[in-house]
Design a protein around this motif. Sequence first.
Motif, PDB file in Angstrom:
ATOM      1  N   LEU A 191       0.813  -1.219   0.000  1.00 57.34           N
ATOM      2  CA  LEU A 191       0.000   0.000   0.000  1.00 57.34           C
ATOM      3  C   LEU A 191       0.849   1.273   0.000  1.00 57.34           C
ATOM      4  O   LEU A 191       0.344   2.345  -0.330  1.00 57.34           O
ATOM      5  N   ARG A 192       2.109   1.177   0.412  1.00 56.91           N
ATOM      6  CA  ARG A 192       2.970   2.359   0.535  1.00 56.91           C
ATOM      7  C   ARG A 192       2.278   3.431   1.373  1.00 56.91           C
ATOM      8  O   ARG A 192       2.198   4.594   0.998  1.00 56.91           O
ATOM      9  N   PHE A 193       1.758   3.025   2.536  1.00 53.55           N
ATOM     10  CA  PHE A 193       0.955   3.931   3.357  1.00 53.55           C
ATOM     11  C   PHE A 193       1.768   5.114   3.873  1.00 53.55           C
ATOM     12  O   PHE A 193       1.197   6.138   4.265  1.00 53.55           O
ATOM     13  N   TRP A 194       3.083   4.974   3.923  1.00 56.33           N
ATOM     14  CA  TRP A 194       3.913   6.055   4.453  1.00 56.33           C
ATOM     15  C   TRP A 194       4.024   7.241   3.486  1.00 56.33           C
ATOM     16  O   TRP A 194       4.459   8.304   3.884  1.00 56.33           O
ATOM     17  N   GLN A 195       3.617   7.074   2.243  1.00 56.37           N
ATOM     18  CA  GLN A 195       3.680   8.162   1.271  1.00 56.37           C
ATOM     19  C   GLN A 195       2.413   9.012   1.393  1.00 56.37           C
ATOM     20  O   GLN A 195       1.550   9.021   0.527  1.00 56.37           O
ATOM     21  N   ARG A 196       2.339   9.724   2.490  1.00 54.21           N
ATOM     22  CA  ARG A 196       1.109  10.442   2.830  1.00 54.21           C
ATOM     23  C   ARG A 196       0.735  11.483   1.778  1.00 54.21           C
ATOM     24  O   ARG A 196      -0.442  11.651   1.446  1.00 54.21           O
ATOM     25  N   ASP A 197       1.697  12.204   1.268  1.00 55.34           N
ATOM     26  CA  ASP A 197       1.392  13.242   0.277  1.00 55.34           C
ATOM     27  C   ASP A 197       0.714  12.643  -0.952  1.00 55.34           C
ATOM     28  O   ASP A 197      -0.198  13.246  -1.526  1.00 55.34           O
ATOM     29  N   LYS A 198       1.168  11.483  -1.365  1.00 60.45           N
ATOM     30  CA  LYS A 198       0.550  10.832  -2.538  1.00 60.45           C
ATOM     31  C   LYS A 198      -0.898  10.453  -2.248  1.00 60.45           C
ATOM     32  O   LYS A 198      -1.785  10.631  -3.085  1.00 60.45           O
ATOM     33  N   TRP A 199      -1.120   9.925  -1.060  1.00 62.87           N
ATOM     34  CA  TRP A 199      -2.494   9.539  -0.692  1.00 62.87           C
ATOM     35  C   TRP A 199      -3.397  10.770  -0.595  1.00 62.87           C
ATOM     36  O   TRP A 199      -4.560  10.734  -1.017  1.00 62.87           O
ATOM     37  N   LYS A 200      -2.897  11.850  -0.039  1.00 69.88           N
ATOM     38  CA  LYS A 200      -3.711  13.065   0.106  1.00 69.88           C
ATOM     39  C   LYS A 200      -4.096  13.638  -1.248  1.00 69.88           C
ATOM     40  O   LYS A 200      -5.177  14.206  -1.404  1.00 69.88           O
ATOM     41  N   LYS A 201      -3.226  13.482  -2.247  1.00 73.64           N
ATOM     42  CA  LYS A 201      -3.498  14.043  -3.566  1.00 73.64           C
ATOM     43  C   LYS A 201      -4.292  13.099  -4.462  1.00 73.64           C
ATOM     44  O   LYS A 201      -4.823  13.524  -5.488  1.00 73.64           O
ATOM     45  N   SER A 202      -4.360  11.833  -4.098  1.00 70.73           N
ATOM     46  CA  SER A 202      -5.040  10.859  -4.953  1.00 70.73           C
ATOM     47  C   SER A 202      -6.547  10.932  -4.781  1.00 70.73           C
ATOM     48  O   SER A 202      -7.052  11.399  -3.758  1.00 70.73           O
ATOM     49  N   PRO A 203      -7.312  10.481  -5.780  1.00 76.87           N
ATOM     50  CA  PRO A 203      -8.775  10.501  -5.690  1.00 76.87           C
ATOM     51  C   PRO A 203      -9.280   9.656  -4.519  1.00 76.87           C
ATOM     52  O   PRO A 203      -8.676   8.645  -4.159  1.00 76.87           O
ATOM     53  N   ARG A 204     -10.406  10.061  -3.971  1.00 75.68           N
ATOM     54  CA  ARG A 204     -10.994   9.290  -2.863  1.00 75.68           C
ATOM     55  C   ARG A 204     -11.285   7.854  -3.257  1.00 75.68           C
ATOM     56  O   ARG A 204     -11.175   6.939  -2.439  1.00 75.68           O
ATOM     57  N   SER A 205     -11.690   7.651  -4.484  1.00 75.14           N
ATOM     58  CA  SER A 205     -12.086   6.318  -4.930  1.00 75.14           C
ATOM     59  C   SER A 205     -10.934   5.319  -4.883  1.00 75.14           C
ATOM     60  O   SER A 205     -11.158   4.110  -4.990  1.00 75.14           O
ATOM     61  N   THR A 206      -9.701   5.806  -4.734  1.00 72.12           N
ATOM     62  CA  THR A 206      -8.537   4.915  -4.692  1.00 72.12           C
ATOM     63  C   THR A 206      -8.073   4.618  -3.269  1.00 72.12           C
ATOM     64  O   THR A 206      -7.040   3.993  -3.081  1.00 72.12           O
ATOM     65  N   HIS A 207      -8.820   5.060  -2.261  1.00 70.83           N
ATOM     66  CA  HIS A 207      -8.359   4.997  -0.874  1.00 70.83           C
ATOM     67  C   HIS A 207      -8.772   3.730  -0.123  1.00 70.83           C
ATOM     68  O   HIS A 207      -8.545   3.643   1.080  1.00 70.83           O
ATOM     69  N   LEU A 208      -9.395   2.771  -0.788  1.00 75.05           N
ATOM     70  CA  LEU A 208      -9.945   1.619  -0.060  1.00 75.05           C
ATOM     71  C   LEU A 208      -8.865   0.859   0.706  1.00 75.05           C
ATOM     72  O   LEU A 208      -9.071   0.463   1.857  1.00 75.05           O
ATOM     73  N   GLY A 209      -7.715   0.633   0.092  1.00 76.95           N
ATOM     74  CA  GLY A 209      -6.650  -0.098   0.767  1.00 76.95           C
ATOM     75  C   GLY A 209      -6.155   0.619   2.009  1.00 76.95           C
ATOM     76  O   GLY A 209      -5.951  -0.002   3.057  1.00 76.95           O
ATOM     77  N   LEU A 210      -5.963   1.934   1.900  1.00 73.16           N
ATOM     78  CA  LEU A 210      -5.524   2.718   3.053  1.00 73.16           C
ATOM     79  C   LEU A 210      -6.589   2.709   4.150  1.00 73.16           C
ATOM     80  O   LEU A 210      -6.272   2.579   5.341  1.00 73.16           O
ATOM     81  N   PHE A 211      -7.849   2.823   3.768  1.00 75.95           N
ATOM     82  CA  PHE A 211      -8.945   2.786   4.733  1.00 75.95           C
ATOM     83  C   PHE A 211      -8.974   1.435   5.450  1.00 75.95           C
ATOM     84  O   PHE A 211      -9.144   1.369   6.678  1.00 75.95           O
ATOM     85  N   ALA A 212      -8.775   0.351   4.706  1.00 75.44           N
ATOM     86  CA  ALA A 212      -8.752  -0.984   5.313  1.00 75.44           C
ATOM     87  C   ALA A 212      -7.587  -1.110   6.301  1.00 75.44           C
ATOM     88  O   ALA A 212      -7.711  -1.774   7.338  1.00 75.44           O
ATOM     89  N   LEU A 213      -6.468  -0.478   5.994  1.00 72.95           N
ATOM     90  CA  LEU A 213      -5.320  -0.522   6.900  1.00 72.95           C
ATOM     91  C   LEU A 213      -5.638   0.159   8.221  1.00 72.95           C
ATOM     92  O   LEU A 213      -5.337  -0.381   9.303  1.00 72.95           O
TER      93      LEU A 213
END
Length: 630
Positions: free
Chosen positions: A337-359
Amino acid sequence: MKNHKAKNWWKDFKKEPNLNWNFSIIWLVVISCVAFLWYLGSIGLVDKTEPMFVEAARQMTVTGDWITPYWNGETRFDKPPLVYWLMAIAFKIIGVNEWAARLPSALFAIALTALGFYTLRYFGFPRPATAVEEQIGHPIQRERQLWISAWIGAAIIALNPAWIAWGRTGVSDMLLASTIGMALLTFFIGYAEKEGKSQKAKVKRDNYFFSLPEGWYIGFYVFIALAILAKGPVGAVLPALIIGAFLLYVGKFREVLQEMRLVQGVLITSAIAIPWFVLVTLANGKAYIDTFFGYHNLQRFTSVVSSHRGPWYFYIPVVLVSLAPWSIYLPIAIGHLRFWQRDKWKKSPRSTHLGLFALFWFICVFGFFSISVTKLPSYVLPLMPAGAIMVTLFWSDQMRGTPPPAPPRPTGRGEWRGEWEGSGKNTGLFISAIFNILFLIILAAGTFLSPKLMGYDPAMPQVRQILQQSGLPILSGIVWGTAAIASIFLLWRQSRWLWSANLAGFMAFMIFVAPPAALLIDEQRQLPLRQLSALVTQVEKPGEELIAIGFIRPSVVFYTQRTVNYIKTFEEAFTYIKETAVTVPNPPTVLILSNPKALDLIILKRHQYQELGSAGAFKLLRVSKRAARR
């Protein structure tokens, strides 16, 4: 050539869009039946927790009191009423039996599996890079990715030891885990579908408090209410922790709370959940508050209750076993998931966040119950869907068949791939696969040798010999051994299909091995008590008391449909009988249900009691109160 065939295949499916949905419905029905409905009511209630829940539900149908639960003549304030209500309704419709008692758990397990399938179908991207690349130039591959995520995910959510075990047991744990899971999934769907809408349509101050949350968010608040009715405040606390931590991480806390209409949502949840708590408190007062909120919530979290203590790492092996064999891939799935790359997650669409949400879902549940002083394996059941989703996203990414990751490039779509994929992906998969194969080999050997490895149980003295004669250990060894061989072959030729060997092994085990094994153990451990309970209903005299000495098996209460006095030793029992001989001389006899260990200490002579029957390791006696006084 393979990619060309895949594209043509998916083009054919796009011409007939119902084909995918028809296959999906069949797939969900098959895995749900295998996991939760196959042989659901074939064995008796399993002592000792399940019969307490089931008998309390039966009492509701007898007394008509749907506010205060009762068991064995006493109030039962351990859990809120949702599980009792659903069982009682099933009893009214189907009849009072094991199948009806377990049906609510099975249906909730199936509902979570289906909602997990739906969520993965529309948001099952392994990471933001996948969604961005495929939305730009590969719509067919994007659709294929989502369908694969949904199919694999539904199977992993349903076919794991924890979800199967509690989905087939008439207790409240599956209701809590499923309602929390459905609350979190409906929240995520609402969160993902709301992308950009909050910026296009601001809510006016004058109508903010009069507008309801949108559809999926309403579902979230309803499921939170059901979770509270399933097991209490934890049904709201856990989702709040998970969602709050997730939103803070992606920098959308205030924005999303506004669009959720939190005030209105709390009112919806309260309107559904609070009335019963008010009514049961009015009916029982301080006794209910002290027992439920004080003992079963606060005290369980802050101190050891019923000797259920455990070290800080207690849930690590619990999760590994409960989600096996899929848990073997949890470390690589989390790293993927590369969860530590917070800036990438913040800039990515919400629809792509399922893996991070599951974590965040997984970590918050695991951390919350690790802090709790009282520990039980069932407490972490709510995190199993989150673990299954993360493993699913990892495997769906392997199914894409993409080439090994390239170094990051400064521009273009390769920038996403280079930033999100690590060069150690194939090595991590290989190491995980080796552990998977070793696990399957150990499982095959362990089940094959299980009759020799089992300890002696006085309640099932013949179980080892009968298990050996049944041939089930050999069959189980063949099933898991074949899965191990298939995994070795797939690792060599097609590593992205490794998951299928686990799935096929699990399906075969659940169809051919688990049901007859459960029947065999039930015949040895629980059937004798059911037989003697049936005998009690035939031979009991009006007002005759039933005393169980030397053991506590709550199933006797359900199967005799009467109160049972459980006493630890014969000395204590006969002291009690002497007292009742004076205070309650009629009827002049009592029924005693006991096991061999307690019978060895019997202080009556053979002519002073009547043996009414025996089954397995238990005997039913009728004892004169006068004889006990001598």
